[in-house]
Design a protein around this motif. Sequence first.
Motif, mmCIF file in Angstrom:
data_model
loop_
_atom_site.group_PDB
_atom_site.id
_atom_site.type_symbol
_atom_site.label_atom_id
_atom_site.label_comp_id
_atom_site.label_asym_id
_atom_site.label_seq_id
_atom_site.Cartn_x
_atom_site.Cartn_y
_atom_site.Cartn_z
ATOM 1 N N ASN A 258 54.816 9.747 64.352
ATOM 2 C CA ASN A 258 54.025 8.573 63.967
ATOM 3 C C ASN A 258 54.617 7.873 62.741
ATOM 4 O O ASN A 258 53.956 7.031 62.134
ATOM 5 N N LYS B 40 58.886 7.223 65.441
ATOM 6 C CA LYS B 40 58.293 6.233 66.340
ATOM 7 C C LYS B 40 59.063 4.923 66.284
ATOM 8 O O LYS B 40 59.209 4.226 67.299
ATOM 9 N N GLU C 122 52.433 5.334 60.612
ATOM 10 C CA GLU C 122 51.510 5.819 59.587
ATOM 11 C C GLU C 122 52.189 5.967 58.229
ATOM 12 O O GLU C 122 51.519 5.930 57.195
#
Length: 320
Positions: A241, A257, A288
């Motif tokens: 992420n 990601k 994130e």
Amino acid sequence: MQTGKAIQHAARLIREGKLVAFPTETVYGLGANAFNPDAVANIFRLKERPSFDPLIVHVANLEQAASLSKHSDDRIRLLAEKFWPGPLTIVVEKNERVPDIVTSGLNTVGIRMPDHPLALRLISEAQTPIAAPSANKFGRISPTRAEHVANQLPDVPYIIDGGPTTVGIESSVIRLHDDGFVMLRPGAVSSEEIKKVIPESHIRIEKEDEFHSPGQIKSHYSPQKSMFLGISDFNDSDLSNGGLIAWGTPEYASKFKKVEYLSKTRNSEEAAINLFNALHTMEAADVEFIIADTVPEEGIGIAIMDRLKKAAYRHRNNAS
């Protein structure tokens, strides 16, 4: 590229005391008439910039530079012959024409001649030096494209679109002293290059509570997501992420990601050009957190690492 009429319009706005965002070779600037304190105050308001952080004044010729400086200094001419137009800001003692708001009450002013045809045309057409920090909210990621300015400063009256900048990081800033100079902010022009023109100060300590140059605050250029430097602390972590700002083409890039490459060939000049756009892209991406590879701290790599360390400082300091 903007037309001559667009430059004339922007110059008229500057003369009327309004703000204009414009391209330089380094980053986009948010400009106002440097001799109009009310107009300069609007820069601080729109950027939400603290009053203690001085502005750089941009000039189109040496006559305009002389109109800002208290004393004549042959070293300015020598440096200008070598580095102007270009990404070097020279801090000198200011004269009484320069409003205190430009210099945050200091008796010095930073001056540079940008190496961009639209910037030079704007300053010449406006017939005044232009005070201009980077065209973004204070402490946030610097803009290297017109859309970066529009996203962060939607209320700016006018933006001159000159396409992507060609250096990509802010100018080197030096302060002249009687015995030479000190580097206040690293950039594309290195201390070694400057020392070939004038000597470096042997011992010089600036007061920690006086910021003679923008970019001296520890936390700066910050994305609104958690940011870390280097992959070493995350070898056993789930990176699926996260976003990676990569130096070269590391094998671990496939774990992320999203990946933005500073330079696949590990070219420092290319990395400088891509740095802030990579940060903007990651800030807008569905990730994130951000991890940025470190780059060798030599040449312009010193300036790149200066920006990356400051971009990551806020999260690192809050987490500690």
